[in-house]
Scaffold this active site. Structure first.
Site, PDB file in Angstrom:
ATOM      1  N   THR A  25       0.838  -1.202   0.000  1.00  0.00           N
ATOM      2  CA  THR A  25       0.000   0.000   0.000  1.00  0.00           C
ATOM      3  C   THR A  25       0.873   1.252   0.000  1.00  0.00           C
ATOM      4  OG1 THR A  25      -1.720  -1.204   1.180  1.00  0.00           O
ATOM      5  CG2 THR A  25      -1.868   1.199   1.235  1.00  0.00           C
ATOM      6  N   ASN A  36      -5.809 -10.604  -6.776  1.00  0.00           N
ATOM      7  CA  ASN A  36      -5.801 -11.148  -5.422  1.00  0.00           C
ATOM      8  C   ASN A  36      -7.086 -11.865  -5.041  1.00  0.00           C
ATOM      9  OD1 ASN A  36      -6.474  -8.192  -5.616  1.00  0.00           O
ATOM     10  ND2 ASN A  36      -7.367  -8.654  -3.635  1.00  0.00           N
ATOM     11  N   GLN A  94       0.726 -10.264  -5.449  1.00  0.00           N
ATOM     12  CA  GLN A  94       0.331 -11.674  -5.358  1.00  0.00           C
ATOM     13  C   GLN A  94       1.191 -12.572  -6.235  1.00  0.00           C
ATOM     14  OE1 GLN A  94      -1.907 -13.015  -3.301  1.00  0.00           O
ATOM     15  NE2 GLN A  94      -2.844 -11.162  -2.504  1.00  0.00           N
ATOM     16  N   SER A 153       5.124  -6.936  -1.500  1.00  0.00           N
ATOM     17  CA  SER A 153       4.871  -6.908  -0.059  1.00  0.00           C
ATOM     18  C   SER A 153       5.458  -8.153   0.595  1.00  0.00           C
ATOM     19  CB  SER A 153       3.355  -6.873   0.149  1.00  0.00           C
ATOM     20  OG  SER A 153       3.053  -6.837   1.518  1.00  0.00           O
ATOM     21  N   HIS A 209       4.635  -9.693   3.430  1.00  0.00           N
ATOM     22  CA  HIS A 209       3.782 -10.667   4.128  1.00  0.00           C
ATOM     23  C   HIS A 209       3.005 -11.583   3.186  1.00  0.00           C
ATOM     24  CE1 HIS A 209      -0.425  -8.880   4.058  1.00  0.00           C
ATOM     25  NE2 HIS A 209       0.262  -7.818   3.674  1.00  0.00           N
ATOM     26  N   THR A 213      14.926   5.992  10.171  1.00  0.00           N
ATOM     27  CA  THR A 213      15.846   4.880  10.452  1.00  0.00           C
ATOM     28  C   THR A 213      15.289   3.607   9.842  1.00  0.00           C
ATOM     29  OG1 THR A 213      16.410   5.950  12.511  1.00  0.00           O
ATOM     30  CG2 THR A 213      16.995   3.622  12.319  1.00  0.00           C
ATOM     31  N   CYS A 227     -13.058  -5.449   3.634  1.00  0.00           N
ATOM     32  CA  CYS A 227     -12.342  -4.167   3.658  1.00  0.00           C
ATOM     33  C   CYS A 227     -11.436  -4.115   4.885  1.00  0.00           C
ATOM     34  CB  CYS A 227     -13.322  -3.006   3.637  1.00  0.00           C
ATOM     35  SG  CYS A 227     -14.229  -2.871   5.173  1.00  0.00           S
TER      36      CYS A 227
HETATM   37  N1  PLP Z   1      -2.149  -5.223  -3.802  1.00  0.00           N
HETATM   38  C1  PLP Z   1      -2.602  -6.474  -3.788  1.00  0.00           C
HETATM   39  C2  PLP Z   1      -2.838  -7.188  -5.089  1.00  0.00           C
HETATM   40  C3  PLP Z   1      -2.864  -7.121  -2.584  1.00  0.00           C
HETATM   41  O1  PLP Z   1      -3.331  -8.377  -2.586  1.00  0.00           O
HETATM   42  C4  PLP Z   1      -2.643  -6.404  -1.363  1.00  0.00           C
HETATM   43  C5  PLP Z   1      -2.973  -7.025  -0.071  1.00  0.00           C
HETATM   44  O2  PLP Z   1      -3.895  -7.797   0.049  1.00  0.00           O
HETATM   45  C6  PLP Z   1      -2.132  -5.104  -1.443  1.00  0.00           C
HETATM   46  C7  PLP Z   1      -1.902  -4.542  -2.668  1.00  0.00           C
HETATM   47  C8  PLP Z   1      -1.826  -4.329  -0.184  1.00  0.00           C
HETATM   48  O3  PLP Z   1      -0.673  -4.894   0.416  1.00  0.00           O
HETATM   49  P1  PLP Z   1      -0.129  -4.517   1.858  1.00  0.00           P
HETATM   50  O4  PLP Z   1      -0.945  -5.310   2.823  1.00  0.00           O
HETATM   51  O5  PLP Z   1       1.297  -4.949   1.864  1.00  0.00           O
HETATM   52  O6  PLP Z   1      -0.257  -3.052   2.029  1.00  0.00           O
END
Ligand code: PLP
Length: 397
Positions: A88, A167, A195, A215, A217, A248, A335
């Protein structure tokens, strides 16, 4: 001593009961990655911005190594990598940078399948008078309508936002074609690879995209880590209100993200083969056990760990509550507050309400076994069939 003794000696195991099949929402941190994070926190605690001493130097070199690892996975240049708190933030930085690089409101083209992180950022920029948004339509499989894309390019666009894979339904996009067409029309591109990263090949050296984001995670790394990879972004950055002072760096998170990327580089291809086979057997089993089950999305061009289905007559919130504590899956369109909303992607695909209201997103992952798949199939199928039975006669299926 065991290679991952640090993590294994701590009483650390994933908590929560039941089977985890929600790997699009997030992935558990790989113990090998956790080992790196813990070691960095304890052993390499220096300030990577303060390279006046050996501790700072070691931390800075860990950040540099992580850039190399991210770049290696994407065949990009290490100097083009900036670390963020996740996708994000990387999206917001990319769009803000693009706005600052163009005169007048930024003309943004967005696919209807994009994640809310892209859509909300663009719409906020539009509300502030900084952008004008146009929409690339999608078809019933969530594939891009190339005719609508061509039309928008002809009208004039500054930034095209297209994800490499969806996603929710897992549809994989022809990113090379999309970026090439944008480049021909002089438009920049923002590729959300959140993804797809490590699961599908992505060669940024050849692709020519302006901004790519990922990302931690989603690839068995820590939450709160991510990256923006861009040959046009000013990575020593002074734009917007950012001054010369840099925060930092989160060295342990950055090092863990780098290592998660390295594991994807080493194991991603084999994992893709293994998971797509498991996914196919889960799909077959569910189709056997649930009459009239519909598989959504593009079955040919699909993420290997994605299965997205609809079971008309079984509202998904009721199915999810039956599965609570047994199998964790999702609708894919919750959401930020966790509330379920009708999916904007399924709506844009033109699916009927009965399919939207009963959709379930199932995501397999690194630790999923064939036995897990069989157990999940039985649990999910009985939840759907029970819900249908209990509601038959109450609602019209
Ligand atoms: N874009 C996609 C395709 C995602 O699946 C997600 C998270 O579900 C995001 C962006 C947002 O990622 P983050 O949780 O790292 O901000």
């Amino acid at each position: 001593m065991n290679e991952h003794a640090l993590v294994q000696n701590l009483p650390l195991r994933p908590k929560g009961t039941g089977l985890y099949f929600d790997h699009h929402a997030t992935t558990p941190v790989d113990p090998r990655v956790a080992e790196v994070a813990v070691r960095m926190m304890v052993e390499e605690f220096g300030n990577a911005n303060g390279v006046e001493n050996i501790h700072g130097e070691r931390a800075a070199s860990a950040v540099a190594q992580s850039k190399d690892r991210v770049a290696q996975l994407l065949r990009a240049e290490p100097d083009d990598v900036s670390f963020t708190s996740g996708s994000t933030e990387a999206i917001q930085l990319a769009i803000a940078h693009s706005i600052s690089n163009h005169r007048g409101p930024l003309r943004i083209a967005i696919s209807r399948a994009e994640h809310k992180a892209v859509i909300d950022t663009a719409l906020r920029a539009e509300r502030l008078g900084l952008a004008h948004t146009s929409w690339i339509e999608i078809d019933a499989k969530a594939q891009l309508d190339l005719e609508s894309y061509r039309r928008i390019l002809k009208e004039g666009v500054d930034l095209v936002c297209v994800m490499s894979a969806n996603n929710e339904v897992g549809t994989v996009y022809p990113i090379d074609t999309i970026v090439r067409k944008a480049n021909v029309h002089g438009a920049d591109t923002l590729v959300d690879a959140t993804q797809a990263i490590g699961r599908l090949p992505l060669n940024l050296g050849e692709l020519g995209a302006s901004y790519v984001i990922l990302s931690g995670h989603k690839i068995y790394g820590p939450k709160g880590t991510g990256a923006l990879i861009s040959p046009i972004f000013d990575h020593s950055s002074v734009f917007g209100l950012q001054g010369a002072h840099h925060p930092t760096p989160n060295v342990s998170g950055i090092a863990a993200l780098g290592f998660a990327c390295e594991l994807m580089e080493l194991e991603g291809e084999a994992e893709t083969v293994r998971l797509s086979k498991l996914r196919d057997s889960l799909q077959d089993r569910l189709c056997e056990l649930v009459p009239g089950l519909i598989v959504n999305g593009d079955e040919v061009n699909r993420l290997p760990h994605n299965l997205h289905v609809s079971a008309p007559g079984a509202p998904n919130d009721v199915v999810l509550s039956r599965l609570r504590g047994k199998v964790s899956i999702s609708t894919g369109s919750a959401c930020n507050t966790g509330a379920q909303e009708p999916s904007h992607v399924l709506r844009a695909m033109g699916l009927p309400n009965s399919q939207i209201e009963s959709c379930l997103r199932i995501g397999l992952g690194r630790t999923t076994t064939a036995d897990d798949v069989e157990r999940a199939a039985i649990e999910i199928a009985s939840a759907i069939n029970d819900v249908r039975n209990s509601l038959s006669g109450v609602i019209d299926v």
